[in-house]
Design an enzyme around this catalytic site. Structure first.
Site, PDB file in Angstrom:
ATOM      1  N   CYS A   2       0.766  -1.242  -0.040  1.00 29.69           N
ATOM      2  CA  CYS A   2      -0.021  -0.017   0.016  1.00 29.69           C
ATOM      3  C   CYS A   2       0.999   1.369   0.156  1.00 29.69           C
ATOM      4  O   CYS A   2       2.230   1.097   0.105  1.00 29.69           O
ATOM      5  CB  CYS A   2      -0.885  -0.025   1.247  1.00 29.69           C
ATOM      6  SG  CYS A   2      -1.526  -1.588   1.761  1.00 29.69           S
ATOM      7  N   ARG A  27       0.827   2.815  -8.088  1.00 34.90           N
ATOM      8  CA  ARG A  27       0.847   1.609  -7.466  1.00 34.90           C
ATOM      9  C   ARG A  27      -0.360   0.604  -7.654  1.00 34.90           C
ATOM     10  O   ARG A  27      -0.650  -0.386  -7.117  1.00 34.90           O
ATOM     11  CB  ARG A  27       1.414   1.676  -6.240  1.00 34.90           C
ATOM     12  CG  ARG A  27       2.773   2.303  -6.059  1.00 34.90           C
ATOM     13  CD  ARG A  27       3.166   2.839  -4.485  1.00 34.90           C
ATOM     14  NE  ARG A  27       3.041   1.832  -3.723  1.00 34.90           N
ATOM     15  CZ  ARG A  27       3.863   0.909  -3.095  1.00 34.90           C
ATOM     16  NH1 ARG A  27       5.175   1.721  -3.310  1.00 34.90           N
ATOM     17  NH2 ARG A  27       3.829   0.375  -2.015  1.00 34.90           N
ATOM     18  N   TRP A  74      -4.361  -1.333  -0.407  1.00 27.59           N
ATOM     19  CA  TRP A  74      -4.257  -2.551  -1.509  1.00 27.59           C
ATOM     20  C   TRP A  74      -4.797  -3.722  -0.470  1.00 27.59           C
ATOM     21  O   TRP A  74      -3.923  -4.258   0.086  1.00 27.59           O
ATOM     22  CB  TRP A  74      -3.229  -2.666  -2.064  1.00 27.59           C
ATOM     23  CG  TRP A  74      -2.872  -4.026  -2.894  1.00 27.59           C
ATOM     24  CD1 TRP A  74      -2.365  -5.036  -2.571  1.00 27.59           C
ATOM     25  CD2 TRP A  74      -3.386  -4.003  -4.272  1.00 27.59           C
ATOM     26  NE1 TRP A  74      -2.640  -5.968  -3.571  1.00 27.59           N
ATOM     27  CE2 TRP A  74      -3.154  -5.499  -4.633  1.00 27.59           C
ATOM     28  CE3 TRP A  74      -3.839  -3.146  -5.350  1.00 27.59           C
ATOM     29  CZ2 TRP A  74      -3.345  -5.808  -5.959  1.00 27.59           C
ATOM     30  CZ3 TRP A  74      -3.960  -3.869  -6.521  1.00 27.59           C
ATOM     31  CH2 TRP A  74      -3.888  -5.103  -6.652  1.00 27.59           C
ATOM     32  N   ASN A 100       1.469  -1.079   6.314  1.00 27.73           N
ATOM     33  CA  ASN A 100       1.563  -1.942   4.953  1.00 27.73           C
ATOM     34  C   ASN A 100       2.251  -3.107   5.536  1.00 27.73           C
ATOM     35  O   ASN A 100       2.779  -3.226   6.491  1.00 27.73           O
ATOM     36  CB  ASN A 100       2.766  -1.282   4.240  1.00 27.73           C
ATOM     37  CG  ASN A 100       2.239  -0.094   3.454  1.00 27.73           C
ATOM     38  OD1 ASN A 100       0.909   0.182   3.540  1.00 27.73           O
ATOM     39  ND2 ASN A 100       2.862   0.429   2.515  1.00 27.73           N
ATOM     40  N   GLY A 101       1.605  -4.116   4.765  1.00 24.68           N
ATOM     41  CA  GLY A 101       2.208  -5.617   5.008  1.00 24.68           C
ATOM     42  C   GLY A 101       1.248  -6.423   5.741  1.00 24.68           C
ATOM     43  O   GLY A 101      -0.046  -6.057   5.563  1.00 24.68           O
ATOM     44  N   GLU A 481       5.314 -20.209 -20.640  1.00 22.80           N
ATOM     45  CA  GLU A 481       5.133 -18.768 -20.095  1.00 22.80           C
ATOM     46  C   GLU A 481       6.342 -18.094 -20.421  1.00 22.80           C
ATOM     47  O   GLU A 481       6.165 -16.933 -20.801  1.00 22.80           O
ATOM     48  CB  GLU A 481       5.023 -19.026 -18.357  1.00 22.80           C
ATOM     49  CG  GLU A 481       5.216 -17.618 -17.701  1.00 22.80           C
ATOM     50  CD  GLU A 481       4.075 -16.570 -17.989  1.00 22.80           C
ATOM     51  OE1 GLU A 481       3.049 -16.960 -18.542  1.00 22.80           O
ATOM     52  OE2 GLU A 481       4.222 -15.390 -17.685  1.00 22.80           O
ATOM     53  N   LYS A 485       6.303 -14.601 -22.585  1.00 20.67           N
ATOM     54  CA  LYS A 485       6.972 -13.249 -22.390  1.00 20.67           C
ATOM     55  C   LYS A 485       8.004 -12.843 -23.680  1.00 20.67           C
ATOM     56  O   LYS A 485       7.947 -11.452 -23.993  1.00 20.67           O
ATOM     57  CB  LYS A 485       8.079 -13.490 -21.052  1.00 20.67           C
ATOM     58  CG  LYS A 485       7.505 -13.621 -19.719  1.00 20.67           C
ATOM     59  CD  LYS A 485       6.475 -12.580 -19.176  1.00 20.67           C
ATOM     60  CE  LYS A 485       5.083 -13.378 -19.695  1.00 20.67           C
ATOM     61  NZ  LYS A 485       4.116 -12.721 -18.872  1.00 20.67           N
ATOM     62  N   GLU A 488       5.608 -11.380 -26.462  1.00 20.12           N
ATOM     63  CA  GLU A 488       4.501 -10.317 -26.384  1.00 20.12           C
ATOM     64  C   GLU A 488       5.521  -9.017 -25.822  1.00 20.12           C
ATOM     65  O   GLU A 488       5.029  -8.099 -26.314  1.00 20.12           O
ATOM     66  CB  GLU A 488       3.714 -10.660 -25.071  1.00 20.12           C
ATOM     67  CG  GLU A 488       4.099 -10.564 -23.671  1.00 20.12           C
ATOM     68  CD  GLU A 488       3.105 -10.684 -22.344  1.00 20.12           C
ATOM     69  OE1 GLU A 488       1.925 -10.334 -22.686  1.00 20.12           O
ATOM     70  OE2 GLU A 488       3.454 -11.528 -21.499  1.00 20.12           O
ATOM     71  N   HIS A 504       7.191 -34.575 -34.079  1.00 18.83           N
ATOM     72  CA  HIS A 504       6.308 -34.834 -34.477  1.00 18.83           C
ATOM     73  C   HIS A 504       5.718 -33.670 -35.557  1.00 18.83           C
ATOM     74  O   HIS A 504       4.460 -33.326 -35.692  1.00 18.83           O
ATOM     75  CB  HIS A 504       4.990 -35.383 -33.579  1.00 18.83           C
ATOM     76  CG  HIS A 504       5.448 -36.514 -32.953  1.00 18.83           C
ATOM     77  ND1 HIS A 504       5.534 -37.744 -33.278  1.00 18.83           N
ATOM     78  CD2 HIS A 504       5.654 -36.648 -31.465  1.00 18.83           C
ATOM     79  CE1 HIS A 504       5.648 -38.645 -32.564  1.00 18.83           C
ATOM     80  NE2 HIS A 504       5.824 -37.997 -31.590  1.00 18.83           N
ATOM     81  N   LYS A 604      -3.166  -4.537 -20.102  1.00 19.85           N
ATOM     82  CA  LYS A 604      -2.970  -5.200 -18.698  1.00 19.85           C
ATOM     83  C   LYS A 604      -4.427  -5.846 -18.465  1.00 19.85           C
ATOM     84  O   LYS A 604      -4.410  -7.193 -18.007  1.00 19.85           O
ATOM     85  CB  LYS A 604      -2.760  -4.029 -17.937  1.00 19.85           C
ATOM     86  CG  LYS A 604      -2.443  -4.809 -16.571  1.00 19.85           C
ATOM     87  CD  LYS A 604      -1.137  -5.471 -16.428  1.00 19.85           C
ATOM     88  CE  LYS A 604      -0.702  -6.223 -15.303  1.00 19.85           C
ATOM     89  NZ  LYS A 604       0.103  -7.285 -15.346  1.00 19.85           N
TER      90      LYS A 604
HETATM   91  C1  G6P Z   1      -4.083  -9.794 -20.578  1.00 21.85           C
HETATM   92  C2  G6P Z   1      -2.614  -9.522 -19.811  1.00 21.85           C
HETATM   93  C3  G6P Z   1      -1.906 -10.889 -19.324  1.00 21.85           C
HETATM   94  C4  G6P Z   1      -2.741 -11.626 -18.171  1.00 21.85           C
HETATM   95  C5  G6P Z   1      -4.077 -12.054 -18.945  1.00 21.85           C
HETATM   96  C6  G6P Z   1      -5.076 -12.476 -17.979  1.00 21.85           C
HETATM   97  O1  G6P Z   1      -3.626 -10.664 -21.566  1.00 21.85           O
HETATM   98  O2  G6P Z   1      -1.847  -8.812 -20.643  1.00 21.85           O
HETATM   99  O3  G6P Z   1      -0.836 -10.600 -18.574  1.00 21.85           O
HETATM  100  O4  G6P Z   1      -2.280 -13.048 -18.110  1.00 21.85           O
HETATM  101  O5  G6P Z   1      -4.773 -10.702 -19.547  1.00 21.85           O
HETATM  102  O6  G6P Z   1      -5.401 -11.548 -17.061  1.00 21.85           O
HETATM  103  P1  G6P Z   1      -5.941 -11.637 -15.746  1.00 21.85           P
HETATM  104  O7  G6P Z   1      -5.740 -10.268 -15.078  1.00 21.85           O
HETATM  105  O8  G6P Z   1      -7.317 -12.416 -15.848  1.00 21.85           O
HETATM  106  O9  G6P Z   1      -4.855 -12.514 -14.928  1.00 21.85           O
END
Ligand code: G6P
Length: 609
Positions: A2, A27, A74, A100-101, A481, A485, A488, A504, A604
């Site tokens: 937070c 944040r 948060w 915070n924490g 994953e 990265k 993207e 295959h 995002k």
């Molecule tokens: C978008 C973001 C990804 C994320 C996905 C799912 O594509 O760019 O980084 O993994 O949505 O989002 P969520 O908020 O449901 O984890």
């Protein structure tokens, strides 16, 4: 995670504290509040929602004082409501606290307070901390003494800031694992959780060290350690601009968030491991429900889907519990077959992804039990699931998700261990897993030390036309994953698949210049992976291995290697291998001049279908 603000000086302290909170807005937060000393009283104003709600309240009910503290929250314990917003009063309303924490042992402390007849106004662990400090203050001494005694009773992570109505123009702060920074001004002093909130007022700052406490007035700053010994002041001059300061001095939020992972693992585990080698997951279903569940469906998008694959691996391996993982968009239109005894788990960083939310509503309409694993407490998915576990990763700003993934996998691991504990799964050593998980932040910090060598590799590989991500078992899932990265943020085409599937079809794409990144952390499949490495090399492909293998076999076979020391559990080694992959994507993207925090075409939070 937070935001914390604090000010003492000649200015209107509420205005300064609110301005500081605004500078921490990047944040993310879900409620905000201030406490101000007015004469011999402390007044608190706090509101759920954005800072606009707080400023509107302050506009109709203005406060003026020279000493104020502020907080943007948060949510972790208790949803985002006015009552749960900080500051919190102690039981006598003489002290106001922001925090915070997570106070891990808050439940025990709260029970103790309730047994003594105290009532609570919020569901937060922070209010419990205020009461404990209030309790100590009644026994005499200064506020600083009381806080020093109280923090000895806290387990967990905290940055605490406290004011009392009987010590005007004095702010007391304590820190353990959550950041707290003091700003030194002329006839004024400040406090904040992060440097950007201090920069408009001063560039002379000092971070409070672990276990240290501070007593701040207009003209003085006194710092002591946990034993009460004075600590010399050593302010530093900060010459970052504000944007760089928001990123903690890192060039991008993505890099900052990659580096936050040790801390995020710690936060995610906080309060969830009891002293007796057991898991304590609050708010999940009762034990009879876990004994009834015959199948798990994990439903998610993007990175969260990849975390779900890791959950499947663990649920099936440790618990022998059949688990399927679905893309939310496929699940909702796929007319899924759902056993009435099944559990649907929704994994989401934002808690707002439209397809995941729609899939959740479908399950609810079919009366299937639902569990959310969500980072944003108070989001739609968190609210609508029958039960929700917070990932506690803190706000993630970079579009490419990094720390949220790690936290999601940790929560899925804790959940698997919780089920094992309830079901008394034979042969599964829950306590061993938990002690290894507690060591994981340290392991993750060690893995981050590969950064310089990854940077050099990125230089060498930045023009690769195609990158394969290969592995077996959990390594294959982490590879998905890693590939996401790289594509993207660095826009490098990738081909990800289990290593055994290569021959295959995908193998046809291997030629000189093509890179194959092998995740190789599972000793059970080392020989097979070495064979797959040879298949790639025989077609002139370059092999980069990310490995915790200690036999030397992988290192010997690969052309390039990133090595890190293994933990006791292969699954955790696979999880750690995501860190070098995140770093590789980052540095390749950086060298190629890509827009890292906001990659083209992506968002995002995808709140449309
Ligand atoms: C978008 C973001 C990804 C994320 C996905 C799912 O594509 O760019 O980084 O993994 O949505 O989002 P969520 O908020 O449901 O984890």
């Amino acid at each position: 995670m937070c935001g914390i603000a604090g000010y003492i000086g000649q200015r209107n302290a509420v205005e300064v504290a609110v301005d500081q909170l605004r500078r921490l807005e990047y944040r993310g937060y879900d409620s905000a509040g201030v406490a101000v000393q007015v004469g011999s009283e402390i007044e608190i104003v706090k509101k759920a929602g954005t800072i606009r709600f707080l400023t509107e309240e302050l506009a109709s009910n203005p406060k003026d004082g020279r000493c104020a503290i502020g907080h943007s929250r948060w949510a972790t314990h208790g949803g985002p409501t006015d009552a749960n917003a900080h500051p919190h009063f102690d039981q006598d309303q003489h002290i106001a606290l922001i925090h915070n924490g997570i106070i891990e042992n808050y439940a025990e402390l709260k029970d103790e307070m309730i047994a003594r007849g105290h009532t609570f106004r919020s569901q937060t662990d922070s209010e419990v901390a205020a009461y404990v400090i209030g309790d100590e203050y009644r026994h005499g001494g200064t506020l600083l003494d009381a806080v020093r005694r109280a923090v000895r009773r806290f387990r967990g992570a905290y940055a605490l800031v406290v004011v009392s109505d009987s010590e005007p123009e004095t702010i007391v702060a304590a820190r353990n694992a959550s950041p707290l920074i003091i700003g030194f001004g002329e006839g004024e002093n400040l406090l904040a959780s992060d440097i950007p909130a201090l920069l408009p007022y001063t560039r002379s700052v000092m971070a409070l060290e672990e276990g240290h406490l501070a007593e701040i007035t207009r003209d003085t700053v006194k710092i002591i350690d946990g034993d009460g010994h004075h600590v010399p002041l050593a302010p530093q001059h900060i010459d970052w601009d504000i944007a760089a300061a928001e990123r903690g001095g890192y060039d991008h939020f993505m890099l900052k968030e990659i580096h936050e992972q040790p801390e995020v693992i710690r936060a995610c585990l906080a309060g969830r491991i009891d002293g007796k080698g057991g898991v304590r997951l609050e708010g999940v279903f009762s034990d009879n429900v876990w004994n009834e569940i015959d199948r798990v469906n994990i439903i998610a998008c993007g990175t969260a889907y990849h975390a779900g694959l890791m959950g499947k691996h663990l649920f099936e391996k440790l618990l022998r519990l059949p688990t399927d993982v679905y893309y939310s968009s496929e699940f909702r239109y796929g007319d899924p077959v759902l056993s009435p005894r099944s559990l649907a788990i929704f994994v989401s960083q934002s808690g707002e992804t439209a397809d995941t939310l729609a899939a959740l509503r479908l399950c609810k309409s079919r009366r299937i039990r639902t569990l959310g694993i969500v980072n944003v407490v108070g989001s739609s998915i968190a609210r609508e699931c029958d039960r929700t576990i917070a990932t506690q990763a803190g706000p993630e700003i970079s579009v490419a998700s990094t720390k949220a993934y790690t936290a999601q996998v940790i929560v899925l691991s804790l959940l698997a261990l919780h089920i094992a504990q309830v079901q008394e799964t034979p042969g599964l050593r829950v306590a061993d897993w938990l002690s290894e998980l507690q060591l994981l932040p340290g392991h993750a910090a060690k893995v981050l030390e590969v950064e310089e060598s990854v940077k050099a590799l990125a230089e060498q590989l930045k023009d690769m036309p195609l990158c394969f991500f290969l592995g077996r078992g959990a390594d294959a899932y982490v590879g998905y994953e890693g590939a996401l990265k790289l594509k993207e943020i660095a826009y490098i085409p990738t081909q990800e698949s289990p290593a055994g599937e290569m021959k295959h079809g995908p193998l046809a794409l291997i030629q000189a210049g093509v890179v194959s990144l092998f995740g190789a952390t599972d000793p059970a499949t080392t020989d097979k992976v070495v064979s797959n490495i040879k298949e790639v090399q025989a077609r002139s492909g370059t092999v980069l291995a990310v490995t915790s293998d200690t036999t030397g076999a992988i290192k010997k076979a690969a052309d390039l290697v990133i090595e890190f020391a293994p933990t006791k559990f292969d699954f955790l080694n696979a999880l750690l291998s995501v860190i070098p992959m995140q770093l590789l994507a980052y540095y390749v993207a950086k060298l190629n001049g890509c827009s890292i925090d906001q990659p083209r075409n992506l968002a995002k939070s995808v709140t449309v279908e």
